[in-house]
Design a protein around this motif. Structure first.
Motif, short mmCIF file in Angstrom:
data_model
loop_
_atom_site.label_atom_id
_atom_site.label_comp_id
_atom_site.label_asym_id
_atom_site.label_seq_id
_atom_site.Cartn_x
_atom_site.Cartn_y
_atom_site.Cartn_z
N ARG A 134 0.87 -1.21 -0.03
CA ARG A 134 -0.03 -0.12 -0.06
C ARG A 134 0.97 1.36 0.01
O ARG A 134 0.54 2.36 -0.75
CB ARG A 134 -0.84 -0.03 1.24
CG ARG A 134 -1.96 1.00 1.12
CD ARG A 134 -2.67 0.83 -0.05
NE ARG A 134 -3.95 -0.19 0.00
CZ ARG A 134 -4.60 -0.64 -0.83
NH1 ARG A 134 -4.38 0.06 -2.40
NH2 ARG A 134 -5.68 -1.34 -0.93
N PRO A 135 2.02 1.25 0.96
CA PRO A 135 2.50 2.65 0.66
C PRO A 135 3.21 2.95 -0.57
O PRO A 135 3.05 4.00 -1.06
CB PRO A 135 3.80 2.35 1.81
CG PRO A 135 3.24 1.73 2.67
CD PRO A 135 2.48 0.55 1.93
N MET A 136 3.76 2.09 -1.24
CA MET A 136 4.40 2.29 -2.55
C MET A 136 3.07 2.56 -3.73
O MET A 136 3.44 3.43 -4.38
CB MET A 136 4.96 0.91 -3.32
CG MET A 136 5.38 0.89 -4.56
SD MET A 136 6.86 2.11 -4.86
CE MET A 136 7.96 1.08 -4.59
N GLU A 137 1.99 2.05 -3.44
CA GLU A 137 1.17 2.35 -4.57
C GLU A 137 0.38 3.58 -4.12
O GLU A 137 0.02 4.43 -5.14
CB GLU A 137 -0.35 1.51 -4.14
CG GLU A 137 -0.12 0.17 -4.72
CD GLU A 137 -1.03 -0.94 -4.13
OE1 GLU A 137 -1.04 -2.22 -4.55
OE2 GLU A 137 -2.11 -0.72 -3.38
N LEU A 138 0.42 4.28 -2.85
CA LEU A 138 -0.01 5.61 -2.59
C LEU A 138 0.94 6.74 -3.35
O LEU A 138 0.50 7.51 -3.76
CB LEU A 138 -0.24 5.76 -1.11
CG LEU A 138 -1.34 4.98 -0.45
CD1 LEU A 138 -1.31 5.07 1.24
CD2 LEU A 138 -2.58 5.63 -1.06
N ILE A 139 2.43 6.28 -3.24
CA ILE A 139 3.24 7.18 -3.71
C ILE A 139 3.36 7.25 -5.26
O ILE A 139 3.13 8.37 -5.69
CB ILE A 139 4.52 6.60 -3.43
CG1 ILE A 139 4.99 6.83 -1.96
CG2 ILE A 139 5.54 7.46 -4.02
CD1 ILE A 139 6.09 6.13 -1.36
N ILE A 140 3.22 6.18 -5.82
CA ILE A 140 2.94 6.07 -7.04
C ILE A 140 1.38 6.61 -7.62
O ILE A 140 1.43 7.40 -8.56
CB ILE A 140 2.87 4.42 -7.90
CG1 ILE A 140 4.26 3.83 -7.55
CG2 ILE A 140 2.74 4.50 -9.09
CD1 ILE A 140 5.32 4.55 -8.09
N GLY A 141 0.51 6.28 -6.95
CA GLY A 141 -0.74 7.10 -7.25
C GLY A 141 -0.81 8.44 -7.14
O GLY A 141 -1.32 9.03 -7.95
N ALA A 142 0.07 9.10 -6.09
CA ALA A 142 0.16 10.41 -6.18
C ALA A 142 1.07 11.01 -7.24
O ALA A 142 0.54 12.18 -7.95
CB ALA A 142 0.97 10.92 -4.78
N LEU A 143 1.90 10.49 -7.91
CA LEU A 143 2.72 10.87 -8.91
C LEU A 143 1.96 11.02 -10.20
O LEU A 143 1.89 11.68 -11.06
CB LEU A 143 3.86 10.09 -9.30
CG LEU A 143 4.89 10.54 -8.01
CD1 LEU A 143 6.17 9.37 -7.87
CD2 LEU A 143 5.50 11.78 -8.04
N VAL A 144 1.04 9.60 -10.20
CA VAL A 144 0.00 9.75 -11.67
C VAL A 144 -0.96 10.90 -11.43
O VAL A 144 -1.29 11.38 -12.56
CB VAL A 144 -0.68 8.30 -11.53
CG1 VAL A 144 -1.93 8.29 -12.46
CG2 VAL A 144 0.29 6.95 -11.46
N ALA A 145 -1.49 11.12 -10.32
CA ALA A 145 -2.39 12.26 -10.14
C ALA A 145 -1.78 13.69 -10.63
O ALA A 145 -2.24 14.49 -11.48
CB ALA A 145 -2.80 12.44 -8.67
N VAL A 146 -0.25 13.62 -10.15
CA VAL A 146 0.25 14.89 -10.61
C VAL A 146 0.23 15.14 -12.03
O VAL A 146 0.39 15.95 -12.56
CB VAL A 146 1.68 14.94 -9.93
CG1 VAL A 146 2.65 15.90 -10.60
CG2 VAL A 146 1.81 15.23 -8.42
N ILE A 147 0.73 13.97 -12.71
CA ILE A 147 1.03 13.83 -14.04
C ILE A 147 -0.16 14.21 -14.84
O ILE A 147 -0.42 14.95 -15.58
CB ILE A 147 1.42 12.47 -14.78
CG1 ILE A 147 2.79 12.08 -14.05
CG2 ILE A 147 1.64 12.32 -16.38
CD1 ILE A 147 3.36 10.69 -14.43
#
Length: 403
Positions: A134-147
């Protein structure tokens, strides 16, 4: 459903990596909206194969590389592993260089310094992998949202001809051989070999099913997640081509490099558009590089049962990117041709995935239905045909209908 949400989102970052920036900028600036149909086709193929990969992991409890290890002879297995490792290095070249270019331009630092910062940040992100999914998914999800947010902003800034966008999405055309090269690059940057391997690994142990009823439910959740996550990734890719076309095609069709695109955006659309472009590139490079390293570990462990420390793998896969910069190779050309390399490596996992997911001895009642089977085979044939045409072009063999 929320428990199972995440694997497709992590895989989707592969479809928004800096290789996509390079190919999409060239497509939009050189050919306007005419290659949008290639982006759409590539994204639909990606949806299908990511869904099949996820299903393989859910149903069998094993990832694609592990099943290849079990089902193929040693020479075939070693050849597949080598091809997959080359693909992983080509992937990391694009992702690592893209993040470094974004950092160096945004903060006015040398490219080598940008590469060093990208390496440190990426390694920091990878450290969260040991704390559960879950921590990795939240980080990647946040970066996807930024893009995604960056390209929503770009669509409000760029003067887009929406009628031509719609026409480009549904009207197949191939203006010339350079367009074909870019098209193969778009497919190589969209349907990624390492993402096909990775998705099955992300689902194999996530929520072990006790019976076919639970497996069917998990596959249904997974399919919806694939559609949503890759629809977002596809929309971002389309937005990249649209932005490049709106900004450059009419007056500056020669723009083909990420650095040139950044410098041209400021006078054409303003400093905000240029800064937003770099922020999206930086987020893309960091997140996709971390995911690419995860995939590389999974591929190596599945094929040869060999595990190396994450920092060693990170170091080895960075070497081609440093070599490109030290030898003065044009970075955008390196990004584009890395995607062409990926397109040649792509049939390996695609063919294996089609073979396994249609095999009732492996999948039982979850083996592909007739329509899914036909769609998967057609998608694989399309990739193979494009690669054959590109090979003919490379060796100077004339192709009827393409000057």
């Amino acid at each position: 459903m929320l428990l199972f949400a995440g694997p497709a989102m992590i895989a989707s970052i592969a479809y928004m990596d800096p290789g996509n920036f390079a190919t999409n900028i060239q497509a939009g600036s050189s050919y306007g909206y005419s290659l949008l149909w290639v982006v759409l086709m590539a994204n639909l193929i990606a949806m299908l194969f990511q869904a099949l990969s996820a299903k393989l992991g859910i149903v069998t409890g094993r990832n694609l590389a592990e099943i290849c290890h079990d089902r193929f002879s040693t020479p075939v297995r070693i050849a597949m592993w080598i091809v997959s490792e080359v693909a992983a290095m080509a992937t990391d070249l694009a992702e690592f260089l893209g993040g470094a270019i974004g950092l160096s331009l945004l903060f006015q630092m040398p490219l080598l310094a940008g590469m060093a910062v990208t390496a440190i940040v990426t390694y920091g992100v990878l450290l969260f992998e040991g704390r559960g999914f879950r921590p990795m998914e939240l980080i990647i999800g946040a970066l996807v949202a930024v893009i995604g947010l960056c390209y929503v902003i770009e669509m409000f800034i760029a003067p887009v001809a929406w009628g031509q966008v719609g026409l480009g999405l549904v009207t197949p055309s191939m203006p010339d051989m350079t367009a074909l090269t870019i098209s193969v690059g778009i497919i190589g940057a969209t349907v990624m070999p390492h993402a096909v391997y990775l998705h099955s690994g992300l689902t194999q142990h996530r929520a072990p099913a006790r019976n076919d009823f639970e497996r069917r439910k998990l596959v249904r959740f997974s399919n919806w997640e694939c559609i949503i996550a890759l629809a977002v990734a596809g929309a971002v890719n389309i937005a990249m081509v649209v932005m490049a076309s709106a900004a450059f095609h009419a007056g500056h069709p020669e723009v083909a490099e990420i650095e040139t695109a950044y410098h041209m955006l400021t006078p054409l659309l303003g400093g905000a558009a240029a800064a937003v472009f770099l922020v999206s590139l930086m987020a893309s490079g960091i997140s996709s590089s971390a995911v690419g390293t995860m995939a590389g570990q999974m591929i190596m462990q599945g094929f040869v049962g060999f595990h190396i420390p994450i920092w060693v793998r990170r170091l080895v896969t960075m070497l081609p990117a440093f070599a490109v910069v030290l030898f003065g190779v044009n970075t955008t050309d390196a990004l584009l041709y890395s995607q062409v390399v990926l397109s040649f490596a792509l049939p390996v996992p695609m063919i294996a995935l089609v073979m396994f997911t249609r095999n009732r001895a492996i999948m039982g009642d979850f083996a592909n239905g007739r329509m899914t089977d036909i769609a998967a085979i057609v998608g694989t044939i399309v990739i193979l045909c494009l690669n054959v045409i590109l090979l003919l072009q490379t060796f100077g063999i004339p192709i009827p209908g393409l000057a």
